[in-house]
Design a protein around this motif. Structure first.
Motif, short mmCIF file in Angstrom:
data_model
loop_
_atom_site.label_atom_id
_atom_site.label_comp_id
_atom_site.label_asym_id
_atom_site.label_seq_id
_atom_site.Cartn_x
_atom_site.Cartn_y
_atom_site.Cartn_z
N PRO A 239 0.90 -1.08 0.04
CA PRO A 239 0.09 -0.09 -0.02
C PRO A 239 0.78 1.25 -0.10
CG PRO A 239 0.03 -1.02 2.18
CD PRO A 239 0.80 -2.06 1.23
N PRO A 240 0.43 2.21 -0.76
CA PRO A 240 1.33 3.30 -0.93
C PRO A 240 1.28 4.20 0.40
CG PRO A 240 -0.63 3.79 -2.13
CD PRO A 240 -0.55 2.20 -1.90
N GLN A 241 2.53 4.67 0.92
CA GLN A 241 2.54 5.40 1.92
C GLN A 241 3.14 6.76 1.53
OE1 GLN A 241 4.82 3.11 4.88
NE2 GLN A 241 2.93 1.67 5.25
N THR A 242 2.52 7.89 2.06
CA THR A 242 3.06 9.10 1.99
C THR A 242 3.94 9.69 2.92
OG1 THR A 242 1.00 9.71 0.71
CG2 THR A 242 2.41 11.40 1.17
N PRO A 243 5.22 9.97 2.67
CA PRO A 243 6.04 10.48 3.58
C PRO A 243 5.40 11.74 4.29
CG PRO A 243 7.42 9.92 1.90
CD PRO A 243 6.01 9.89 1.34
N PRO A 244 5.27 11.98 5.69
CA PRO A 244 4.65 13.22 5.95
C PRO A 244 5.52 14.59 5.64
CG PRO A 244 5.55 11.96 7.81
CD PRO A 244 5.63 11.16 6.73
N LEU A 245 6.73 14.28 5.39
CA LEU A 245 7.51 15.58 5.35
C LEU A 245 7.54 15.96 3.70
CD1 LEU A 245 10.07 15.36 8.04
CD2 LEU A 245 8.06 16.91 7.80
N LEU A 246 6.69 15.17 2.89
CA LEU A 246 7.07 15.12 1.43
C LEU A 246 6.44 16.83 0.85
CD1 LEU A 246 7.81 14.27 -1.29
CD2 LEU A 246 5.51 13.08 -1.51
N PRO A 247 5.38 17.07 1.29
CA PRO A 247 4.74 18.41 0.82
C PRO A 247 5.94 19.70 1.02
CG PRO A 247 3.06 17.23 1.85
CD PRO A 247 4.34 16.43 2.09
N ALA A 248 6.35 19.65 2.46
CA ALA A 248 7.39 20.60 2.78
C ALA A 248 8.75 20.37 1.85
CB ALA A 248 7.86 20.36 4.24
N VAL A 249 9.26 19.24 1.36
CA VAL A 249 10.23 18.99 0.84
C VAL A 249 9.97 19.48 -0.64
CG1 VAL A 249 11.80 17.15 -0.07
CG2 VAL A 249 11.28 17.10 2.15
N ALA A 250 8.93 19.10 -1.11
CA ALA A 250 8.46 19.43 -2.53
C ALA A 250 8.39 20.92 -2.83
CB ALA A 250 7.16 18.96 -2.99
N GLU A 251 7.74 21.70 -1.64
CA GLU A 251 7.86 23.28 -1.91
C GLU A 251 9.27 23.68 -1.89
OE1 GLU A 251 6.05 27.01 0.56
OE2 GLU A 251 5.61 24.86 1.41
N ALA A 252 10.05 23.25 -1.18
CA ALA A 252 11.66 23.54 -1.19
C ALA A 252 12.27 23.43 -2.44
CB ALA A 252 12.30 22.99 -0.14
N VAL A 253 11.96 22.17 -3.34
CA VAL A 253 12.34 21.91 -4.54
C VAL A 253 12.07 22.56 -5.56
CG1 VAL A 253 12.37 20.21 -6.42
CG2 VAL A 253 12.63 19.36 -3.90
N TRP A 254 10.47 23.19 -5.43
CA TRP A 254 9.96 24.15 -6.46
C TRP A 254 10.65 25.42 -6.41
CZ3 TRP A 254 7.71 22.18 -10.26
CH2 TRP A 254 6.69 21.09 -10.30
N ASP A 255 10.97 26.04 -5.23
CA ASP A 255 11.25 27.25 -4.90
C ASP A 255 12.79 27.53 -4.68
OD1 ASP A 255 8.46 27.99 -5.02
OD2 ASP A 255 8.31 27.91 -2.98
N ASP A 256 13.63 26.24 -4.98
CA ASP A 256 14.92 26.46 -4.99
C ASP A 256 15.31 27.01 -3.69
OD1 ASP A 256 15.15 25.40 -7.41
OD2 ASP A 256 15.72 27.51 -8.41
N LEU A 257 14.78 26.33 -2.48
CA LEU A 257 15.11 26.88 -1.13
C LEU A 257 15.82 25.65 -0.46
CD1 LEU A 257 11.59 28.22 0.02
CD2 LEU A 257 13.68 29.67 -0.43
N ARG A 258 16.82 26.27 0.30
CA ARG A 258 17.78 25.38 1.03
C ARG A 258 16.96 24.81 2.24
NH1 ARG A 258 23.05 28.11 0.87
NH2 ARG A 258 23.12 27.14 -1.23
N LEU A 259 17.43 23.45 2.44
CA LEU A 259 16.65 22.82 3.58
C LEU A 259 17.62 22.27 4.54
CD1 LEU A 259 14.38 20.10 1.75
CD2 LEU A 259 13.71 21.69 3.67
N ARG A 260 16.98 22.42 5.89
CA ARG A 260 17.81 21.90 6.94
C ARG A 260 17.07 20.80 7.61
NH1 ARG A 260 22.89 22.24 9.10
NH2 ARG A 260 22.94 22.13 11.51
N VAL A 261 17.81 19.50 7.33
CA VAL A 261 17.02 18.20 7.61
C VAL A 261 17.64 17.47 8.68
CG1 VAL A 261 16.24 18.16 5.32
CG2 VAL A 261 18.29 16.76 5.88
N ARG A 262 16.77 16.36 9.29
CA ARG A 262 17.34 15.37 10.05
C ARG A 262 17.08 14.16 9.24
NH1 ARG A 262 15.02 18.10 14.55
NH2 ARG A 262 13.60 16.34 14.79
#
Length: 325
Positions: A134-157
């Motif tokens: 069953p497909p599982q959506t990573p909860p942080l995917l929307p935040a990561v995708a938004e950073a990808v669209w806008d070329d924003l640097r990410l701070r991640v754990r």
């Protein structure tokens, strides 16, 4: 398709103001006669295309005509190109933008073409996730995708394979959906490009700082190369097998296809029965045992000896089950 060609013609005339029949024919990859018929169809549909006669004449839109397709917002236009993957849009939080884009496109189409989106949806659908999981959506995917669209640097754990959690600052270049799993291609501080499984992010927050994207980077080419390297890195053991012509065909299905093709290409001449001996790369001897069982009597494991003995024992047990020997 004619509908797509008509739309492209309007957009070309809108962007370039005036084009000859020859120029339109070249751009649209059709004959000049087809261009004339398409212009007539546009005129009948109410699009004001004017033809300038004469040697230097051409086609142009009159009265400042503008198609409503240009009313698309940036996020809507970007989402439209992904609209064939509805689950991906939903996972990245772009479902609403894609829906708005589709409505705007539908409104801009000529009346006889407005069923095109529904017609396409009834005929083509892409289901990206793999079977039985069953497909599982990573909860942080929307935040990561938004950073990808806008070329924003990410701070991640990020939780590594060994279970250790690390903190990284990343330049997120692109997302890839592979067999239902989301991956982020990013460049870490002071390093090269790496791939991260989005589901392993335990925190992801945009720093508010934009990074300068390397315009020479091509996501598809990078992913193809990295995926091939990853697949090869899994093949850590070698198995020598003697196979019949049918066994050679089955080997391509049972094991890694590229590894099987490479092994068969290196094989010597077939023996009198048409069998060849190959050494094929496998993930592990345990995996190889499961895979090579598919060959049945069309393959004989020669090495390593431990695997050969395991197959010999399996053959004896099978013979006992069928009352043979």
């Amino acid at each position: 398709m004619r509908a797509a060609r008509l739309i492209k013609m309007v957009l070309l005339l809108q962007a370039r103001r005036e084009m000859t029949a020859a120029e339109l024919a070249e751009e649209l990859e059709v004959s000049e006669r087809t261009v004339s018929r398409d212009v007539l169809a546009l005129s009948e549909a109410g699009v004001p295309v004017y033809a300038d006669r004469g040697r230097g004449g051409g086609y142009r839109l009159t009265g400042g005509y503008r198609t409503r397709l240009t009313g698309l917002g940036r996020s809507e236009a970007e989402a439209l190109f992904l609209s064939g993957v509805p689950t991906a849009l939903r996972d990245m939080g772009l479902a609403d933008a894609a829906s708005a884009a589709r409505l705007k496109v539908s409104a801009a189409l000529m009346p006889e073409l407005r069923d095109a989106p529904q017609s396409a949806a009834q005929r083509f659908h892409l289901d990206a996730p793999g079977w039985w999981q069953p497909p599982q959506t990573p909860p942080l995917l929307p935040a990561v995708a938004e950073a990808v669209w806008d070329d924003l640097r990410l701070r991640v754990r990020y939780t590594r394979r060994d279970g250790q959690e690390v903190t990284r600052t990343l330049d997120p270049y692109g997302l890839v959906l592979k067999a239902g799993v989301w991956y982020l291609t990013a460049r870490a501080e002071g390093g090269g490009f790496r791939v991260y499984r989005v589901e392993r992010f335990t925190a992801a927050e945009a720093t508010g700082e934009r990074f300068a994207r390397d315009e020479t980077f091509e996501l598809a080419a990078f992913w193809e190369q990295r995926a091939a390297e990853f697949a090869r890195s899994l093949l850590r053991d070698r198995v020598t097998v003697r196979v019949s012509p049918l066994g050679a065909r089955l080997l391509r299905v049972a094991t890694d296809r590229a590894a099987a093709e490479e092994a068969l290409a290196r094989a010597g001449e077939p023996d009198e029965a048409g069998w060849v001996t190959v050494t094929v790369a496998v993930e592990s001897l345990e995996v190889a045992y499961s895979q090579l069982l598919m060959l049945g009597p069309e393959g004989e494991v020669l090495a390593p000896d431990s695997l050969r003995q395991r197959f010999a024992e399996a053959a004896r047990r099978s013979a006992a089950l069928y009352g043979v020997g």
